[in-house]
Design an enzyme around this catalytic site. Structure first.
Site, PDB file in Angstrom:
ATOM      1  N   GLY A 174       0.763  -1.214  -0.066  1.00  0.00           N
ATOM      2  CA  GLY A 174      -0.136   0.130   0.005  1.00  0.00           C
ATOM      3  C   GLY A 174       0.744   1.317   0.117  1.00  0.00           C
ATOM      4  N   HIS A 203       4.868   2.072  -8.052  1.00  0.00           N
ATOM      5  CA  HIS A 203       3.750   1.006  -8.028  1.00  0.00           C
ATOM      6  C   HIS A 203       2.917   0.892  -9.147  1.00  0.00           C
ATOM      7  CE1 HIS A 203       4.419   1.839  -3.606  1.00  0.00           C
ATOM      8  NE2 HIS A 203       4.582   0.345  -3.402  1.00  0.00           N
TER       9      HIS A 203
END
Lengths: 313, 313
Positions: free
Chosen positions: A37, A43
């Site tokens: 996260g 990402h």
């Protein structure tokens, strides 16, 4: 390409596997992008890479307690699930499912009963997971590659990473999984684990994403002051210089390491390690004869940054 | 029920997985019965058990080098592949495929390049596999359950078993796998590994098969002289006596162990261990309060036999 308006969020591991199997039975291939996260553009680039390989993309968001030592920052690890979801909804190509489990080490009654005390395995490797009294006791270790570099200061780290990735592979059952080459040692460890345990999963390494000033993207960059960030640019600069030198014929690793060390020290960074290693085995080399990678970890202020550059001559 | 006239023998791991996936896409469920060959009726009972759970049954025959210490009997481990195939063709319900790989630790060029020397992992655990110079370096360990009993004398054994079973699971991708409860510690270790690594496989424990005289079936029984075999019957006799005593209210484990020890010693056996342990955790208990199992290993002549009995009060 725009993102998707609806995002399937799955928290239960059995529902996750059921979803994958249903998709596969429709002829779809699936990529997994494992994350903890607090997503940034690095990402998101993994997700874009994933779309090149499969019909569907699953992103997992799970902060894995077994890769943190009790002395490390599990409790303060940053999270922003709502922000993550917003980013995932906007990512080009979208995301088909988010796997966001609460606790992947909770095995119910049996687990609690067995969880009385810390396991001693003779090597004094204890993570936050054991400290919490979990009954989990099965560990995957990639014994050569987990040694050295980031494995020196963080003896529980790669054991925890390999184990949680094996679990995620068994839950999500993807065809492809994408890992960032910024975490180079981790990427090689996962590839080796997949080979050695015969997982039927293609492990894709995604190239390092850099900000316009050249700094490799990382959640930790927000901890740098403006001044520290300026200094930290020496990392990428030194790696590029060493690569150029190698391409011009300087194949002695001692000389190449000196280039890197000097550049970073002059900028005010404190080196954790600089190693020039063979790309597959991560064995230290003295003279470049086959494809190598220069791996760095260095502190700027209170922030430890890692980076690397591959050299294939 | 008669056996099958045609038996599919698969030696390549990719072909094995392709076969499973093709069967699954036709709605078939698959059970795996892992063996090291030299099959006896105990193995065949595992296959009959497997048929109760799935449409199709795969038997693997592979002598796993990583569960043997260099001092152990890998090179002399008995094999009779033709005999095994004849038995499998005659087994009630048949067998749908035999997986008989040549070497599951051969990873090609990369493997050979990395295989220069034995890995030291700090615990001096070295098997025949490392000694052969394999580049394999990923190990699955079930850290609590692998301790004690058979793990004491054979420190590489359960590490090798857990690792090869994980590999077989990833190659065959079965829905069910059947293990004999004669190897009780092994069965519990595999169950725990499956739980902890989230394998989507139902692990079935199959009851111990005994000859008419009560001796638990084992490939090793052929090594017993007639006289030694008579003596070895004390194992099962002592276990039954202890169970009866417990059912009559003797719940003190010291007393129950004495019954077993005395019976076996009087018969001329040499005990390796007798332990009364909790069934799930394999933790030694002093007083029976929950389901336990008595685990024994004992030598008769040059043959080491293991056996056990569950007691659920």
């Amino acid at each position: 390409m725009a993102g998707k308006e609806n995002l399937k969020i799955i928290t239960d591991k059995n529902q996750m596997r059921t979803w994958t199997r249903a998709m596969r039975s429709q002829g779809k291939t699936i990529a997994l992008v494992p994350t903890m996260g607090f997503l940034h553009d690095g990402h998101l680039s993994l997700i874009e890479e994933a779309h090149k390989h499969t019909h569907l993309v699953v992103v997992s968001i799970y902060v894995n307690p077994s890769q943190f030592a009790p002395s490390e920052d599990l409790s303060t690890y940053p999270s922003d699930f709502d922000g993550d979801i917003r980013k995932l909804m906007a990512v080009p190509g979208g995301v088909d499912a988010v796997f966001h489990p609460y606790n992947l080490y909770d095995y119910g009654v049996e687990s609690a009963r067995c969880g009385n005390g810390v396991v001693s395995n003779g090597t004094a490797v204890v993570s936050c997971l054991e400290e919490s009294g979990s009954g989990h006791e099965t560990w995957v270790r990639v014994e050569r590659l987990e040694k050295g570099m980031c494995g020196v200061r963080r003896p529980v780290f790669f054991r925890g990473v390999a184990t949680i990735v094996a679990k995620l592979f068994n839950i999500v059952e993807p065809d492809v999984a994408v890992f960032g080459k910024k975490d180079y040692q981790q990427w090689r460890i996962i590839r080796r684990m997949v080979r050695d345990l015969d997982f039927s999963i293609n492990i894709v390494g995604s190239e390092i994403m850099r900000d316009v000033d050249g700094l490799a993207m990382s959640s930790r960059n927000v901890g740098l002051s403006l001044e520290e960030r300026q200094k930290a640019l020496s990392i990428n600069r030194s790696l590029s210089k060493a690569k150029s030198a190698a391409e011009r014929g300087e194949l002695n690793c001692k000389s190449l390491k000196s280039l890197v060390v000097d550049e970073i020290r002059e900028a005010g960074g404190e080196l954790d390690y600089v190693e020039i290693v063979e790309q597959e085995s991560l064995e230290v080399v003295e003279q470049i004869k086959s494809p190598v990678v220069i791996l760095i970890a260095a502190w700027f202020g209170k922030v430890r940054l890692i980076d690397n550059i591959e050299i294939s001559i």
